[in-house]
Design an enzyme around this catalytic site. Structure first.
Site, PDB file in Angstrom:
ATOM      1  N   THR A  38     -18.981   2.213  17.257  1.00  0.00           N
ATOM      2  CA  THR A  38     -19.810   2.937  17.190  1.00  0.00           C
ATOM      3  C   THR A  38     -20.649   2.899  15.735  1.00  0.00           C
ATOM      4  OG1 THR A  38     -18.825   4.556  19.042  1.00  0.00           O
ATOM      5  CG2 THR A  38     -20.541   5.474  17.512  1.00  0.00           C
ATOM      6  N   LYS A  49     -25.758   3.850  25.114  1.00  0.00           N
ATOM      7  CA  LYS A  49     -24.307   3.841  25.375  1.00  0.00           C
ATOM      8  C   LYS A  49     -24.137   4.097  27.078  1.00  0.00           C
ATOM      9  CE  LYS A  49     -19.714   4.437  24.641  1.00  0.00           C
ATOM     10  NZ  LYS A  49     -18.622   3.771  23.742  1.00  0.00           N
ATOM     11  N   THR A  77     -17.242   7.856  27.893  1.00  0.00           N
ATOM     12  CA  THR A  77     -15.782   8.664  28.573  1.00  0.00           C
ATOM     13  C   THR A  77     -15.098   9.387  27.252  1.00  0.00           C
ATOM     14  OG1 THR A  77     -14.252   6.836  28.123  1.00  0.00           O
ATOM     15  CG2 THR A  77     -15.334   6.637  30.226  1.00  0.00           C
ATOM     16  N   ALA A 137     -17.663   0.555  26.324  1.00  0.00           N
ATOM     17  CA  ALA A 137     -16.660   1.539  26.462  1.00  0.00           C
ATOM     18  C   ALA A 137     -15.386   0.712  26.001  1.00  0.00           C
ATOM     19  CB  ALA A 137     -16.513   2.507  27.598  1.00  0.00           C
ATOM     20  N   TRP A 141     -13.675   0.471   5.118  1.00  0.00           N
ATOM     21  CA  TRP A 141     -13.278   1.888   5.317  1.00  0.00           C
ATOM     22  C   TRP A 141     -13.936   2.705   4.195  1.00  0.00           C
ATOM     23  CZ3 TRP A 141     -12.086   2.864  10.161  1.00  0.00           C
ATOM     24  CH2 TRP A 141     -11.457   2.056  10.801  1.00  0.00           C
ATOM     25  N   THR A 142     -14.318   3.843   4.763  1.00  0.00           N
ATOM     26  CA  THR A 142     -15.030   4.743   3.735  1.00  0.00           C
ATOM     27  C   THR A 142     -14.559   6.393   3.872  1.00  0.00           C
ATOM     28  OG1 THR A 142     -16.925   5.827   2.724  1.00  0.00           O
ATOM     29  CG2 THR A 142     -16.800   5.360   5.379  1.00  0.00           C
TER      30      THR A 142
END
Ligand SMILES: Nc1ncnc2c1ncn2[C@@H]1O[C@H](COP(=O)(O)OP(=O)(O)OP(=O)(O)O)[C@@H](O)[C@H]1O
Ligand SMILES: C[C@H](N)[C@H](N)CCCCCC(=O)O
Ligand SMILES: [Mg+2]
Length: 214
Positions: free
Chosen positions: A17, A33, A37, A107, A189-190
């Site tokens: 995402t 999308k 789910t 998904a 990563w943040t």
């Protein structure tokens, strides 16, 4: 026909995402999308919409929104429903902009079942899309990534390349080498996943995305 880019991953929760938001922003694409789910924690569509800064991208409504945070085939079964991929395929034409790409997020990973005899990989082909594979860096990601790339090759699905997520790991270089697919980039990563982070990462991915789509 404008490009359709299907964002798949080596599994669920790997950063599809966030990557979709970056790619959508970088290309001023539309986002879709088809099957969502798990609704308790919000939807991927709402997440992407909130993270975009450009005023061109449209986030199209899901074809299926299912309560259970589970595989689509199971989440549908729990609601006494069966997902018909034809209804999804029928929408893609009208959701694809004339001169901008459509980013489509799957998904989970590549072999997630849509129903009891149809898998996500088939949907990529039936939507006329190229795959972009999101691979989070972790111990075990080489196996998961190469299984995914081997299946894409086996099915003859065109692949744009890899977006890695997380801090740098030499797995990235080995996965690129052994899969033969190019590295589009890496999203670190943040602490704060916000609009400015997405804009920054979109700029970093933009050049390789445009080159690969040229
Ligand atoms: N670069 C990042 N920095 C910090 N957190 C991240 C980053 N990328 C993803 N996350 C977080 O990790 C979690 C999983 O990411 P994401 O929702 O993008 O996974 P996904 O592959 O789309 O999962 P799904 O299969 O459910 O669609 C989310 O809580 C997301 O906010
Ligand atoms: C609920 C989750 N966040 C995803 N939307 C769906 C993940 C399906 C994974 C199925 C599987 O590989 O076992
Ligand atoms: Mg997602």
């Amino acid at each position: 026909m404008s490009e359709r880019i299907f964002i798949t991953g080596i599994g669920t929760g790997v950063g599809k995402t966030i990557t979709s938001a970056c790619v959508t922003e970088a290309l001023q694409a539309d986002y879709w999308k088809p099957i969502q789910t798990g609704l308790m924690e919000g939807t991927d569509t709402d997440t992407v919409h909130a993270l975009l800064s450009n005023d061109v991208s449209v986030c199209h409504p899901e074809a299926w929104k299912l309560e259970a945070p589970a595989s689509p085939h199971l989440a549908a079964r729990l609601e006494n429903k069966t997902i018909n991929p034809d209804a999804i395929i029928a929408r893609v034409e009208s959701y694809t902009p004339v001169n901008r790409p459509l980013v489509i997020e799957g998904a989970g990973g590549l072999l997630v079942p849509v129903n009891d005899h149809y898998f996500t990989a088939e949907l990529i082909s039936d939507l006329g899309a190229k795959a972009l594979i999101v691979a989070q860096n972790y111990l075990g990601s080489i196996n998961h990534a190469l299984l995914t790339s081997a299946m894409l090759k086996h099915l003859g699905i065109p692949v744009l390349g890899w977006v890695f997520t997380g801090d740098y790991h030499s797995n990235e270089d080995d996965i690129v080498k052994w899969s033969g697919y190019p590295k589009i980039g890496r999203i670190p990563w943040t602490e704060h996943v916000d609009k400015s982070f997405i804009q920054q990462q979109a700029q970093l991915l933009s050049a390789s995305l445009h080159t690969l789509l040229a």
